[in-house]
Structure formats: structure tokens, C-alpha cells
Design a protein around this motif. Structure first.
Motif, PDB file in Angstrom:
ATOM      1  N   ALA A 406       0.642  -1.234   0.063  1.00 37.62           N
ATOM      2  CA  ALA A 406      -0.035   0.088   0.135  1.00 37.62           C
ATOM      3  C   ALA A 406       0.835   1.140   0.101  1.00 37.62           C
ATOM      4  N   PHE A 409       2.007   1.703  -3.705  1.00 41.33           N
ATOM      5  CA  PHE A 409       0.778   1.956  -4.558  1.00 41.33           C
ATOM      6  C   PHE A 409       0.198   2.989  -4.037  1.00 41.33           C
ATOM      7  N   ASN A 410      -0.033   3.593  -2.942  1.00 37.63           N
ATOM      8  CA  ASN A 410      -0.657   5.071  -2.490  1.00 37.63           C
ATOM      9  C   ASN A 410       0.104   5.969  -3.375  1.00 37.63           C
ATOM     10  N   THR A 451      -7.099  -0.117  -1.899  1.00 40.04           N
ATOM     11  CA  THR A 451      -6.136  -0.199  -1.090  1.00 40.04           C
ATOM     12  C   THR A 451      -6.545   0.197   0.285  1.00 40.04           C
TER      13      THR A 451
END
Length: 796
Positions: A406, A409-410, A451
Motif C-alpha cells: 500500500a 501503491f498509494n 487499497t
């Protein structure tokens, strides 16, 4: 000299008398050595009488067996005295012999006493002879007679003393007593006839007459004395035998009493142990039926004990566990011994399932049991705790994995979102590329939501808890829920007013939606869905899991679907576990509910059975008041002015955020990590109005950087940005002048967060947020000048 001869019949009779008397006497000696106290004295007296009578009667019969060519009489008084000497001497000898274990001293004293008793009795009896003549003795032979009497008495007592009444050698003891009796008979007879050999009879006056006290010794008299003695000895022997039999029977009776007492005590102990024990103890017959069931079957499983007897042991066993139980019973029964351990689920009288760990032991060949013993322990709670611990470990592992993914990904989604907005602003309305940009934006929004779910289920999502009324929120959502489940499902509510909890409102709505959608999918053909809320006076489940004490709010979502199979109920909260068809579910619905509940100090549990539907309960700690949510903010970007220190370790995010801030009127100083930011502040003369920093960075983390900056600029506002905090940052502990913005953020979100940090009163129309400090206004900016920062060296 007068020649003497003997009646050999009476001689043999005399030896028989002494032997019988000796046997009886030694039998009594054995009895007296086993007795104690007054009973021993009685046996000593009985042995003395038997021995004395045997010696005396042998002597008297042997004297009558003596044949002289003259009439012979006996003085009655001296005959009586000879009998007394026999009694007294034998009594002294036996008394000495009965004192403790046999020793050389005891044997010597007892043998001397017995020999002297025989000698004294003999010569007293010889003195009682009256005849027409004179009697003289050979001293050598007299001494020899005394030695014979003592020596043979010692030998007889030695033989009988080696017995000591040992029960294991009773037959040998009889032979020893018989041999000792024969020796005593020989001792008495040998002494007597040795002494008679020492006696010399000579003739006297033919006109001699005995006194009136004298009695004539005839064979008839000897026979009468022998018969009388045998009768007395037989009666005494019978009494001894009866006493031994009585003693034996008493010992056996005592043993029976002791055995019964021990058995009764063991039974009481067994009952006390089984009645008080927490374990379930049962005894089954060879064909598998209850012969015994401990009271725990009633207290734990709720069954009537009497009703269980003769019922099959396989009754009430879970169908999935029944084959294993039958196999275990067959193995134990066929093996002839040994034990088998097995875990099975058993239905209680109330219809619930309890997990029992059982040890099955074959005691069919044990006459005290004659059955198959089963010791069982209820491990339902322990297994649930183990499963919860395993589930918690799984969630921690998933959280670590999700957190790492995460975080990256964020950052990527943040870049995608910001640049998508840049593209949309640059494209004119009607341009075909504008639709592509909007599609990218929607895809990034969906990716951000996924997410966020992953972070929630791993308890690493940054929540924004507020006080809400659970019942009021569900009432507002009811219309949406009815439309979401379709027309075939009837939705009803049973809501308790005023159920306040502290929770992120968005996350709570997601809990409700996930539970409702899960119930909808379980009823494809329609059914009933009931949503309930209530306040519980005490929440034992939360307290047992270490949650806050006191009352709690319970959210319950029930359906009338087919229920959840028992074997998978322990896995339904695991991430990515789903029973739906491929492509129908992500396996994150219930795991997200679990994560939100855990992160909100709550708990979730499932109550379901086949064909009985499912009930999901979510427990939240009760809060004290309800907060009314304010109006939603405008999605438009908010322009402003001032200098922003931007600290972000991801270059793409840093570049996108800088461009976004600069096009909305802000001046930006940027740094890749915390130490670089401190050096930038120390070397720059520009005034920093607000700090925007990532939370998770190499070296100094965002909170650590904020602390270092505010040591010199205590009033500078700080905006933290992050999509994953790794436990290093807790929003609930934000200090005055600090706020948080979750990644991936939009242009509106970042500009709003910076504007609110610079002017907190603008967020809610004059009311400052609790997590944002009141700024000092533009006139007080001089207090935050960078000149207050020292020069930072690389070694700091």
C-alpha cells in the motif's frame, strides 16, 4: 538287690503320653509367642499345665510299668507334689521362652528350667514309692539323668523356636512341632529310665505295711491315669485348634472388613473425584453403550445422567466426526489394551456443539472396571482462543505485506490522480481525450478504495473517528439498503435509540454495507434481513479480549439464508477467503469488517448453523455523546498564498505535489527526507508558513521531523501525508497545529488541508478543529523565521 523289670506296654504308653503332652505344650508355646499381654500369660499357663501333665502322667505310668517282686504303694501327698513340680518348672521354662525372639540365652534358661522340672518331678515321684525294702541311687547315673533332661529339652525348644509362627511355613511348623514333641517325649522317657537305672532296690521286712495315705500301683491305675490324661490333652488340643481356627477366621474377617472398607473408601474417593472433576468420565460396554457417566455430563453437556445409561456412545456426535470415533473405539477394543486420543464435537442438550478431547482406554479385562473408559475435556474455548490467535497472526502477516504494497501503491495513485487532474484542466470540453482522463481518474479512485480496504483489514488505515449514533446512521442508510438488496429481500430494523460510539463514520457505513451485501448474497431466492442495534449492560466478549470495560453497543445483521457450514466458520474473516463463485467476490468483505472492528476497539463474531441462517454481531464500546457531522466541503481546489516546506521521499509524488501547490498560489521549498529538510531550513532566509511532510521516510520519520522543527518554530502548522504509517504515527495523538491527509489525495484535498492549517477557523465557519492548532495570523509569522534554526551538520 532286688531285680526289676518293666511292662513294655506301659512303657510305650508312657512315651506316648510324654510325646502328646509335649506336642500340646509346644502348640500352646507357638500360640503364646504370637499373643501379647494377659493372653500370653494364659497361654503360658496352659502350656505349663499340658507339659506338666504329660511329664507327670508319663512318670506315673512308667513307675507303674516297673515290676518288682514286692507289692508297691505310692504316697498320695508326694505324688501330688511331683505333679506340682512338673507344672511349676514347665511354667517357668515357657515363660522364659515366650519373652521375645529366640536367643541362646533364652534357650539356655528355658532348657535348664524344663530339664530341672522333669528331674524334680521324677525324684519327687520316686520319693513317693512305698515298698518293703530300701531305695538307693548311683550318683553318676543321677547326674547323667539330669544332663539328659536338660540337653534334650534345649534341643526341643530350639526346634520349636525356629518356627516363630511364620504363616508362610505353617506346614513345616507342624512337622517341627511334631519332631520337638517326640524329642520331649524321648527327653522325659530317657531321663526317667536313666534315673531308674540309677535306682537300686533292696529287700526289707516282710511284715511291712504302708500308711493309710498310700495307694497301690496297678496296671489298671496306670491305664486310668493314661486315659484321663489323653482325654484332657485331647480337649486342650481341640481348644487350641479351635482358637487357631477362630484366630484365622477373625484375621480373614478383619481382612474382609479392611478390604471392604478400602473398597468403600476407594468408591467414595472415585465418586468425589468424578463428581467434582471438570472432566467428563464415562465407562462404555464392549458394544459401545454407556455404563457410567460422571456428573460433568450434566453440568457441561446438560444431559440427564440416568437417561444416558445404556444409550450408544455414538449418540450426539457430529456426523463429520462420527467415523473417526467409531474407528477409535474399534481400534481400542480390538487391540486388547492401550489408549487412543481423539477430538470430537458433541451436541449438548441445548443443541450447541462442544469440542471434546478424549482419551479412550480399554479396561475390559480389568475386573474392577470391565469396560472402556473415556476421559474427556471440554476444549471449545481453548480451541477458539487458538484459532483467534492464529487468525490474529495471519492478520499481522497480511498487514505487513499489505502495508508494504500500500505504501508504494498509494504513492503511485497519488501521482496518477494529480496528473489526471492536470490533464483534465488542460483539455477543453468536448475533447475525446477528456473522457480518457476521466476514465483514468475513476480507475484510480477504485484502486484507492481497494487499497483502503486492504489497510482497514490489516488495521493500518488511518481512521478519523467521530461520535455517531449507530441507530441514527442506519435509519439514514435504510432507503439505500432497501434498494441495494433488491425486491425479493424484506429489510426490517429493530433499533435502540441513543447508541453512540466513537468510529470513523465512513468506515462504519462500510461495515453496515459489507454485512448487508454478504447477507443479500446468501439469499439469492429472497428472504428476510433484520438489522438490530442495542446497548448491552456489560460486554464480556470485549472484556475477555482486553477491550475497555463497561457497556457496549451491538450491531446485529441477521439473514434467513442457508447458514454458514460449521467447518468454514473459523475462516470467514480471513482475507481473500470466499465461498462465492470465481469472479463473484474478492474475499475482503468480512475481513474488512473484522479489521474496522478491531481498529475501533471492538469485536465481530458469527453465529450460524446449517439451514438456520446467519447472524453477524459487531461489538463497539459505548461512547458518551453524539457529534453532528458538518456540511460536506466543496470539491473545488482552494487557492492561497505562503511558503510550504514539502518533504517527500518519493520523487514523483514530490514533483506532482509541488506543481499542484505552486499552481494554486503557494511558494514551495522541497526536500527528499527529514535531515535534508532541516538543513534547508537552517540555510534559507525564507519564512516557512506550513510544513507538509510524509510520515514514513528513511532516517527521520515525519513525526520526528515535526518535533525537531517545532523545537525552534513552535507555532508552525504541520500537515502529515501518508497512505501507510507502519505503526509510527497515530492520528488520535496529534498535537495542536497538526493535521493529517491520507494518500492518495486530490488537488482539492491537499489545498484544503494547507488552507485549514494556515487558517483553522475557516474550516467550520469559526470553530477550530481539535486536531489543528489555531494559527497566530500573518502578523506573527516573524516568530517562525528560519533564522532561529542552527546549522545542521551531517553528524546530527
Amino acid at each position: 538287690m532286688i531285680d526289676k523289670s518293666y511292662n513294655w506296654i506301659l512303657v510305650v504308653l508312657s512315651i506316648a503320653l510324654s510325646t502328646a503332652g509335649g506336642y500340646l505344650a509346644l502348640e500352646m508355646v507357638t500360640r503364646m509367642r504370637l499373643a501379647g499381654g494377659r493372653k500370653r500369660i494364659r497361654w503360658v499357663a496352659g502350656g505349663a499345665l499340658a507339659m506338666g501333665l504329660g511329664i507327670w502322667s508319663m512318670h506315673f505310668v512308667a513307675m507303674v510299668a516297673l515290676h518288682l517282686p514286692l507289692p508297691v504303694w505310692y504316697d498320695s501327698l508326694l505324688v501330688s507334689l511331683s505333679l506340682g513340680a512338673a507344672f511349676l518348672g514347665s511354667g517357668i521354662a515357657f515363660f522364659i521362652f515366650s519373652r521375645g525372639r529366640t536367643s541362646a540365652t533364652v534357650l539356655a534358661l528355658a532348657g535348664i528350667s524344663m530339664g530341672l522340672a522333669i528331674t524334680a518331678m521324677h525324684y519327687t515321684g520316686m520319693a513317693a514309692i512305698r515298698f518293703a525294702g530300701a531305695l538307693s541311687y548311683d550318683p553318676t547315673m543321677v547326674g547323667a539323668s539330669v544332663v539328659v533332661a536338660i540337653a534334650v529339652s534345649f534341643a526341643a525348644l530350639f526346634i520349636i523356636g525356629s518356627d516363630d509362627g511364620a504363616p508362610s511355613s505353617r506346614r513345616a511348623a507342624h512337622f517341627r512341632r511334631a519332631g520337638a514333641s517326640l524329642l520331649l517325649g524321648v527327653a522325659v522317657a530317657g531321663m526317667h529310665y536313666t534315673a531308674m537305672a540309677a535306682a537300686h532296690f533292696s529287700g526289707g521286712s516282710p511284715n511291712w505295711h504302708p500308711s493309710e495315705q498310700a495307694m497301690l500301683g496297678t496296671p489298671g491305675l496306670a491305664l486310668a491315669v493314661a486315659i484321663f490324661t489323653f482325654i484332657l490333652l485331647a480337649l486342650a488340643l481341640a481348644g487350641t485348634v479351635l482358637d487357631r481356627w477362630a484366630l484365622t477366621m477373625t484375621a480373614r474377617f478383619d481382612q474382609v472388613i479392611k478390604t471392604e472398607a478400602a473398597t468403600s473408601l476407594n468408591e467414595k474417593r472415585f465418586r468425589a473425584l468424578t463428581e467434582k472433576a471438570s472432566e467428563l468420565i464415562a465407562i462404555f460396554s464392549a458394544d459401545g453403550r454407556f455404563l457410567y457417566a460422571s456428573p460433568a455430563y450434566s453440568t457441561i453437556l446438560g444431559y440427564d445422567i440416568d437417561a444416558l445409561l445404556n444409550r450408544p456412545a455414538t449418540g450426539g456426535i457430529h456426523p463429520d466426526d462420527l467415523p473417526r470415533l467409531i474407528e477409535a473405539l474399534s481400534t481400542v477394543r480390538g487391540g486388547g489394551g492401550g489408549s487412543v486420543t481423539i477430538e470430537v464435537r458433541v451436541r449438548t442438550a441445548a443443541g450447541e456443539w462442544r469440542l471434546l478431547s478424549s482419551i479412550i482406554t480399554n479396561l475390559l479385562k480389568d475386573p474392577a472396571v470391565n469396560g472402556i473408559v473415556v476421559n474427556s475435556r471440554d476444549i471449545t474455548e481453548r480451541r477458539e482462543l487458538q484459532e483467534r490467535a492464529t487468525r490474529s497472526q495471519k492478520m499481522d502477516l497480511v498487514g505487513q505485506l499489505v502495508g508494504g504494497v500500500a505504501h508504494e501503491f498509494n504513492n503511485l495513485l497519488t501521482v496518477i490522480r494529480i496528473h489526471t487532474e492536470f490533464m483534465k484542466d488542460d483539455l477543453a470540453t468536448g475533447n475525446a481525450r477528456l473522457a480518457d482522463a476521466e476514465a483514468i481518474g475513476k480507475a484510480s479512485d477504485r484502486a484507492a478504495e481497494l487499497t483502503r480496504q486492504l489497510l482497514v483489514l490489516s488495521s493500518r488505515q488511518i481512521l478519523k473517528p467521530k461520535l455517531i449514533d449507530v441507530s441514527a446512521v442506519i435509519t439514514e442508510m435504510q432507503a439505500l439498503l432497501v434498494k441495494s438488496v433488491g425486491e425479493t429481500i424484506r429489510v426490517s430494523t429493530d433499533l435502540t435509540p441513543e447508541c453512540p460510539i466513537l468510529v470513523d463514520p465512513g468506515q462504519f457505513e462500510q461495515v453496515v454495507l459489507n454485512l448487508v451485501f454478504n447477507a443479500r448474497d446468501a439469499m439469492p431466492d429472497g428472504g428476510d434481513l433484520i438489522i438490530r442495534t442495542k446497548r448491552a449492560a456489560s460486554c464480556a466478549e470485549l472484556a475477555r479480549r482486553g477491550g475497555p470495560p463497561g457497556t457496549c453497543v451491538i450491531l446485529s445483521v441477521e439473514d434467513t439464508g442457508p447458514g454458514i457450514p460449521t467447518d468454514i466458520q473459523g475462516r470467514i474473516f480471513e482475507p481473500f477467503f470466499t465461498t462465492k463463485e470465481r469472479g463473484k467476490g474478492t474475499g475482503l468483505g468480512l475481513s474488512t469488517v473484522y479489521g474496522i472492528a478491531q481498529q475501533s476497539s471492538g469485536h465481530v463474531e458469527c453465529d450460524s448453523a446449517p439451514e438456520r441462517g446467519a447472524r453477524m454481531r459487531v461489538y463497539f464500546p459505548l461512547a458518551s455523546e453524539v457529534e453532528v457531522a458538518g456540511p460536506a466541503a466543496s470539491p473545488e481546489p482552494i487557492r492561497g498564498e505562503g511558503t510550504v516546506l514539502l518533504v517527500e521521499d518519493e520523487p514523483a509524488v514530490r514533483a506532482a505535489a509541488r506543481r499542484l501547490l505552486e499552481r494554486n498560489g503557494y511558494s514551495v521549498l522541497e526536500a527528499a527526507e527529514g535531515r535534508e529538510a532541516l538543513e534547508l531550513l537552517a540555510g534559507s532566509s525564507r519564512i516557512v508558513d506550513v510544513v507538509v511532510t510524509d510520515v514514513v521516510m528513511p532516517g527521520l520519520s515525519g513525526p520526528q521531523l515535526a518535533d525537531r522543527i517545532r523545537e525552534k518554530l513552535p507555532n508552525v502548522p504541520v500537515v502529515f501525508i501518508s497512505g501507510y504509517t507502519d505503526g509510527k504515527f497515530q492520528r488520535g495523538k496529534l498535537r495542536t497545529g497538526m493535521s493529517f491527509l491520507a494518500k492518495p489525495f486530490t488537488e482539492h484535498g491537499l489545498t484544503l488541508a494547507v488552507r485549514n492549517a494556515l487558517n483553522p477557523l475557516a474550516e467550520s465557519g469559526g470553530t477550530a478543529r481539535p486536531d489543528v492548532a489555531e494559527s497566530e495570523g500573518p502578523d506573527s509569522s516573524s516568530s517562525r523565521r528560519n533564522s532561529h534554526f542552527p546549522t545542521f551538520r551531517s553528524s546530527d
